[in-house]
Scaffold this active site. Structure first.
Site, PDB file in Angstrom:
ATOM      1  N   GLY A   1     -22.559   2.811  24.443  1.00  0.00           N
ATOM      2  CA  GLY A   1     -23.442   3.396  25.308  1.00  0.00           C
ATOM      3  C   GLY A   1     -24.626   2.543  25.532  1.00  0.00           C
TER       4      GLY A   1
ATOM      5  CG  ASN B   1     -24.004  -1.394  30.238  1.00  0.00           C
ATOM      6  OD1 ASN B   1     -24.529  -1.947  31.176  1.00  0.00           O
ATOM      7  ND2 ASN B   1     -22.884  -1.680  29.648  1.00  0.00           N
TER       8      ASN B   1
ATOM      9  CG  MET C   1     -13.044   2.714  26.695  1.00  0.00           C
ATOM     10  SD  MET C   1     -13.328   1.397  27.507  1.00  0.00           S
ATOM     11  CE  MET C   1     -11.956   0.240  27.243  1.00  0.00           C
TER      12      MET C   1
ATOM     13  CG  HIS D   1     -14.729  -5.209  35.044  1.00  0.00           C
ATOM     14  ND1 HIS D   1     -13.909  -4.500  34.219  1.00  0.00           N
ATOM     15  CD2 HIS D   1     -14.449  -6.422  35.267  1.00  0.00           C
ATOM     16  CE1 HIS D   1     -13.165  -5.443  34.084  1.00  0.00           C
ATOM     17  NE2 HIS D   1     -13.350  -6.781  34.617  1.00  0.00           N
TER      18      HIS D   1
ATOM     19  CD  GLU E   1      -5.392  -2.010  43.394  1.00  0.00           C
ATOM     20  OE1 GLU E   1      -5.352  -3.121  42.874  1.00  0.00           O
ATOM     21  OE2 GLU E   1      -5.701  -1.873  44.544  1.00  0.00           O
TER      22      GLU E   1
ATOM     23  CG  ASP F   1     -11.626  -3.044  36.433  1.00  0.00           C
ATOM     24  OD1 ASP F   1     -12.279  -2.059  36.207  1.00  0.00           O
ATOM     25  OD2 ASP F   1     -11.047  -3.406  35.425  1.00  0.00           O
TER      26      ASP F   1
HETATM   27  C1  GRF Z   1     -19.522  -2.972  28.870  1.00  0.00           C
HETATM   28  O1  GRF Z   1     -19.107  -4.243  28.601  1.00  0.00           O
HETATM   29  C2  GRF Z   1     -18.982  -2.501  29.993  1.00  0.00           C
HETATM   30  O2  GRF Z   1     -19.085  -3.171  31.079  1.00  0.00           O
HETATM   31  C3  GRF Z   1     -17.639  -2.226  29.588  1.00  0.00           C
HETATM   32  O3  GRF Z   1     -17.501  -1.702  28.472  1.00  0.00           O
HETATM   33  C4  GRF Z   1     -18.676  -2.241  27.689  1.00  0.00           C
HETATM   34  C5  GRF Z   1     -19.390  -0.822  27.302  1.00  0.00           C
HETATM   35  O4  GRF Z   1     -20.629  -1.010  26.518  1.00  0.00           O
HETATM   36  N1  GRF Z   1     -16.798  -1.373  30.803  1.00  0.00           N
HETATM   37  P1  GRF Z   1     -21.687  -0.012  26.409  1.00  0.00           P
HETATM   38  O5  GRF Z   1     -20.964   1.176  25.693  1.00  0.00           O
HETATM   39  O6  GRF Z   1     -22.154   0.165  27.603  1.00  0.00           O
HETATM   40  O7  GRF Z   1     -22.529  -0.608  25.537  1.00  0.00           O
END
Ligand code: GRF
Length: 196
Positions: A14, A16, A93, A112, A146, A148
């Protein structure tokens, strides 16, 4: 103009999500983070969201077995209950079905860790190194069925260094991610970017 009500969907760390929460602390930011949903009750990001005083919910995909639409209906209920305007996937995920994606067309963002359309899917940093890429980076895009593949909102690149390993490259890309996701969400929340 009212701030957009945003939910963030996570599955893990988490970081981001935290970058978005931090940006939205500024009252002039055009979006507020009102909900964090994880499909995994053990996700570390849930703890960080709680510490930041954000409402959290768990919709555990394992409880729905192979019934992806039932999982997504539960997700949809959690979002509807909070009158969510925009959804940000941040290390979420699970693949989403076209049904769910269509509900949120133009209002569903993902980050991404690669310069799309290069390196869709997993393990992007190792694949960029193996391909001898001289540039790598991160992309925020609208989600389409689709994987990404949706229209790009913001993308930013960094040079790949000769000394880079998968983990040093991942760390520098993560810094880029934390910068561009709040920027992309701002643009969408202000209505400056639309899904074509
Ligand atoms: C990030 O690199 C994001 O781009 C990818 O999974 C990772 C997640 O990291 N989809 P976080 O959970 O945000 O630390």
């Amino acid at each position: 103009m009212a701030r957009k009500r945003v939910a963030i969907l996570i599955s893990g760390r988490g970081s981001n999500m935290v970058a978005l929460i931090d940006a939205a602390q500024d009252p002039s930011y055009p979006a507020e983070i009102v909900l964090v949903v994880s499909n995994d009750p053990a996700a570390e990001g849930l703890r960080s969201a709680e510490a930041a005083g954000i409402r959290t919910a768990v919709v555990d995909h394992r409880k729905f077995g192979k019934d992806r639409e039932a999982f997504e209906r539960a997700l949809q209920d959690a979002l509807n209950a909070e009158r969510i305007d925009l959804v940000c996937l941040a290390g979420f995920m699970r693949l989403l079905t076209p049904w769910f994606v269509r509900q949120w067309e133009g209002r569903l963002l993902n980050i991404h860790p690669a310069l799309l359309p290069a390196f869709k899917g997993l393990d992007t940093h190792a694949r960029a190194l193996a391909a001898g890429a001289t540039e790598h980076g991160a992309t925020v895009h609208f989600v389409v069925p689709e994987m990404d593949s949706g229209p790009i909102i913001v993308q930013s690149s960094i040079p790949v260094l000769l000394s880079d390993t998968k983990s040093t490259l991942a760390a520098r890309v993560l810094e880029v991610e934390h910068r561009i996701y709040p920027d992309a969400l701002r643009r969408v929340a202000e209505g400056r970017v639309h899904q074509p």
